[in-house]
Scaffold this active site. Structure first.
Site, PDB file in Angstrom:
ATOM      1  N   PRO A  26       0.730  -1.162   0.020  1.00 49.70           N
ATOM      2  CA  PRO A  26      -0.026   0.031   0.062  1.00 49.70           C
ATOM      3  C   PRO A  26       0.949   1.138  -0.146  1.00 49.70           C
ATOM      4  O   PRO A  26       1.721   1.309   0.934  1.00 49.70           O
ATOM      5  CB  PRO A  26      -0.807  -0.154   1.225  1.00 49.70           C
ATOM      6  CG  PRO A  26      -0.506  -1.476   1.761  1.00 49.70           C
ATOM      7  CD  PRO A  26       0.799  -1.994   1.246  1.00 49.70           C
ATOM      8  N   MET A  27       0.531   2.380  -1.007  1.00 53.52           N
ATOM      9  CA  MET A  27       1.239   3.496  -0.970  1.00 53.52           C
ATOM     10  C   MET A  27       0.279   4.590  -1.043  1.00 53.52           C
ATOM     11  O   MET A  27      -0.440   4.548  -2.199  1.00 53.52           O
ATOM     12  CB  MET A  27       2.377   3.491  -2.282  1.00 53.52           C
ATOM     13  CG  MET A  27       3.384   2.364  -1.833  1.00 53.52           C
ATOM     14  SD  MET A  27       4.654   2.408  -3.175  1.00 53.52           S
ATOM     15  CE  MET A  27       3.681   1.595  -4.375  1.00 53.52           C
ATOM     16  N   GLN A  80      -6.121  -2.068   2.820  1.00 57.82           N
ATOM     17  CA  GLN A  80      -5.230  -2.004   4.057  1.00 57.82           C
ATOM     18  C   GLN A  80      -6.008  -0.960   4.996  1.00 57.82           C
ATOM     19  O   GLN A  80      -6.553   0.204   4.612  1.00 57.82           O
ATOM     20  CB  GLN A  80      -4.006  -1.495   3.737  1.00 57.82           C
ATOM     21  CG  GLN A  80      -3.156  -1.426   5.144  1.00 57.82           C
ATOM     22  CD  GLN A  80      -1.783  -0.878   4.945  1.00 57.82           C
ATOM     23  OE1 GLN A  80      -1.766   0.347   4.779  1.00 57.82           O
ATOM     24  NE2 GLN A  80      -0.708  -1.731   5.134  1.00 57.82           N
ATOM     25  N   CYS A 111       3.490   2.650   9.190  1.00 56.36           N
ATOM     26  CA  CYS A 111       3.672   4.049   8.532  1.00 56.36           C
ATOM     27  C   CYS A 111       4.316   4.792   9.488  1.00 56.36           C
ATOM     28  O   CYS A 111       4.417   4.785  10.869  1.00 56.36           O
ATOM     29  CB  CYS A 111       2.297   4.638   8.647  1.00 56.36           C
ATOM     30  SG  CYS A 111       2.375   6.144   8.133  1.00 56.36           S
ATOM     31  N   ASN A 213       9.755  -7.203   3.005  1.00 58.30           N
ATOM     32  CA  ASN A 213       9.458  -5.845   2.390  1.00 58.30           C
ATOM     33  C   ASN A 213      10.945  -4.853   2.562  1.00 58.30           C
ATOM     34  O   ASN A 213      11.306  -4.939   3.807  1.00 58.30           O
ATOM     35  CB  ASN A 213       8.434  -5.120   2.756  1.00 58.30           C
ATOM     36  CG  ASN A 213       8.047  -3.765   2.202  1.00 58.30           C
ATOM     37  OD1 ASN A 213       7.542  -2.776   2.741  1.00 58.30           O
ATOM     38  ND2 ASN A 213       8.158  -3.558   0.972  1.00 58.30           N
ATOM     39  N   GLY A 214      11.126  -4.324   1.534  1.00 56.58           N
ATOM     40  CA  GLY A 214      12.363  -3.245   1.708  1.00 56.58           C
ATOM     41  C   GLY A 214      13.385  -3.504   0.733  1.00 56.58           C
ATOM     42  O   GLY A 214      13.923  -4.531   0.767  1.00 56.58           O
ATOM     43  N   ASP A 215      13.743  -2.579  -0.302  1.00 52.48           N
ATOM     44  CA  ASP A 215      14.653  -2.684  -1.349  1.00 52.48           C
ATOM     45  C   ASP A 215      14.669  -3.594  -2.481  1.00 52.48           C
ATOM     46  O   ASP A 215      15.605  -4.368  -2.631  1.00 52.48           O
ATOM     47  CB  ASP A 215      16.112  -2.890  -0.607  1.00 52.48           C
ATOM     48  CG  ASP A 215      16.504  -1.575   0.196  1.00 52.48           C
ATOM     49  OD1 ASP A 215      15.684  -0.613   0.299  1.00 52.48           O
ATOM     50  OD2 ASP A 215      17.408  -1.770   1.015  1.00 52.48           O
ATOM     51  N   GLY A 237       7.142  -2.240  -2.750  1.00 48.79           N
ATOM     52  CA  GLY A 237       6.761  -0.799  -2.676  1.00 48.79           C
ATOM     53  C   GLY A 237       7.188   0.100  -3.843  1.00 48.79           C
ATOM     54  O   GLY A 237       6.897   0.093  -4.946  1.00 48.79           O
ATOM     55  N   ARG A 238       8.191   0.897  -3.410  1.00 47.01           N
ATOM     56  CA  ARG A 238       8.749   1.949  -4.341  1.00 47.01           C
ATOM     57  C   ARG A 238       9.468   1.481  -5.601  1.00 47.01           C
ATOM     58  O   ARG A 238       9.660   2.192  -6.564  1.00 47.01           O
ATOM     59  CB  ARG A 238       9.735   2.795  -3.598  1.00 47.01           C
ATOM     60  CG  ARG A 238       9.164   3.496  -2.391  1.00 47.01           C
ATOM     61  CD  ARG A 238      10.411   4.357  -1.632  1.00 47.01           C
ATOM     62  NE  ARG A 238      11.105   3.325  -1.097  1.00 47.01           N
ATOM     63  CZ  ARG A 238      12.262   3.420  -0.737  1.00 47.01           C
ATOM     64  NH1 ARG A 238      13.049   4.718  -0.902  1.00 47.01           N
ATOM     65  NH2 ARG A 238      13.204   2.690   0.044  1.00 47.01           N
TER      66      ARG A 238
END
Length: 383
Positions: A26-27, A80, A111, A213-215, A237-238
């Protein structure tokens, strides 16, 4: 472009069976129906809505009710929720289930935004162990047969880690899976994600899937994360900002079916145009849809020979015809390789997490703190 492959791998979250172990994170302001639909056109997985405030949903805030809508092509549907009050979150879950608005519900405990953590929400909340367990327990019971998952961070900072304790509490409460963004709230999005922490959580939580999650900037990264940590799936995500076709690469890397693309400049321009078109449809307003796509310009054209003047013009366009005219001036260019890869979005820098006064003094909630927290959802009302 990814060359990595992994053995065919599926993921089960409660009754939901996914062909590939991939989840769209979710973003805020990004993962609306338009973006989720676009990502699905390339790949497979679970695509989660942007964060929805539970109180706003209970109050049937008009913006929130729009944000929880799904296109008929979206399945499974995922929402979410954010909140700090167990009763309000449980009621929001009951509404979603009773009105058949989702097939999966995720709770946000990750968050790091100051306006959220300052009121004890998001990544700050798992520090209060009883409150966290109560929220997850009541939400799981309200969800019934709809699987409910938890997304969290490592903790507030390196001296106040909560992820192992929170993961076990979520497992005990009946959560269908837990996802860990392997940074603390204080790290925001800076530095490198601590994938080792995902492995630690996987060792501690054994009866439900653990997602990392992450990178994850490429399919190579996703395959490597799962190999290094033992995670059951990845949350992206990103890495997909301006690259919705990443989900096709991910599907292919995990043995599923996904669209494999040659991301030439003309291909990217067509994807950008498709995204704008879907935003116009989502907002039912051409001007608003074209304004919303503006934030995506830099992400889509990262590394490509698109001059600043044209980028600026795309960021001013207010109609699809204007976008068409501007994109029509582009030539073509091959995929630029490293120039288009790597980190996307703002990383920020480490900072002291904004917290309620005295938050770290106790793991329990006092009367004064509880009253303050009830205002958190009101301030973030509206999705």
């Amino acid at each position: 472009m990814s060359l990595a492959t992994a053995p065919a791998s599926a993921l089960r979250i409660g009754p939901i069976a996914l062909d590939v172990p991939v989840v769209l994170a979710p973003m805020a302001g990004i993962t609306n129906t338009a973006f989720r639909r676009l990502c699905r056109e390339y790949g497979a997985g679970l695509y989660v809505s942007e964060m929805i405030t539970s109180r706003a949903l209970v109050e049937r805030n008009a913006i929130t009710m729009r944000l929880i809508q799904h296109h008929e092509s979206e399945t499974p549907r995922s929402i979410q929720l954010y909140g700090v009050d167990p009763a309000t979150i449980a009621e929001a879950v009951r509404i979603i289930v009773a009105e058949d608005r989702a097939d999966h519900i995720d709770l946000n405990f990750g968050c790091p935004v100051p306006k959220v953590t300052r009121k004890g929400g998001g990544a700050a909340l798992p520090w209060k162990t009883t409150l966290f367990a109560d929220i997850v327990d009541r939400a799981v019971r309200a969800a019934g047969d709809v699987p409910l998952t938890v997304k969290m961070r490592k903790g507030i900072d390196k001296d106040h880690l909560t992820f192992i304790e929170a993961g076990r509490a979520a497992e005990d409460a009946g959560a269908a899976a837990v996802a860990l963004h392997a940074r603390t709230a204080g790290e925001y999005y800076s530095g490198h994600a601590d994938w080792a922490a995902i492995g630690e959580l996987k060792q501690a939580v054994t009866s439900i899937p653990v997602l990392g999650n992450g990178d994850i900037w490429s399919a190579d990264d996703a395959v490597r994360m799962m190999a290094e940590t033992g995670a059951d799936g990845v949350v992206v995500g990103r890495g997909c900002l301006g690259r919705p076709w990443l989900f096709g690469e991910l599907a292919g890397a995990f043995g599923g079916e996904g669209v494999q693309v040659d991301a030439t400049l003309q291909f990217v321009a067509a994807a950008f145009r498709r995204h704008a078109e879907l935003l116009v449809e989502f907002f039912e307003d051409e001007d608003r849809g074209c304004k919303d796509i503006r934030k995506h310009v830099a992400w889509y054209f990262k590394g490509y020979p698109v001059g600043g003047e044209l980028r600026a013009a795309l960021a001013r366009a207010s109609t699809l015809q204007e976008i068409d005219d501007l994109l029509g001036t582009l030539g073509d260019a091959p995929y630029p390789g490293a120039g288009a890869e790597g980190q996307r979005g703002r990383a920020g820098s480490p900072k002291r997490t904004a917290l309620p006064e005295g938050w770290l003094d106790s793991r329990e909630i006092g009367a004064d703190t509880g009253e303050m927290m009830r205002g958190a959802e009101t301030e973030n009302s509206g999705g």
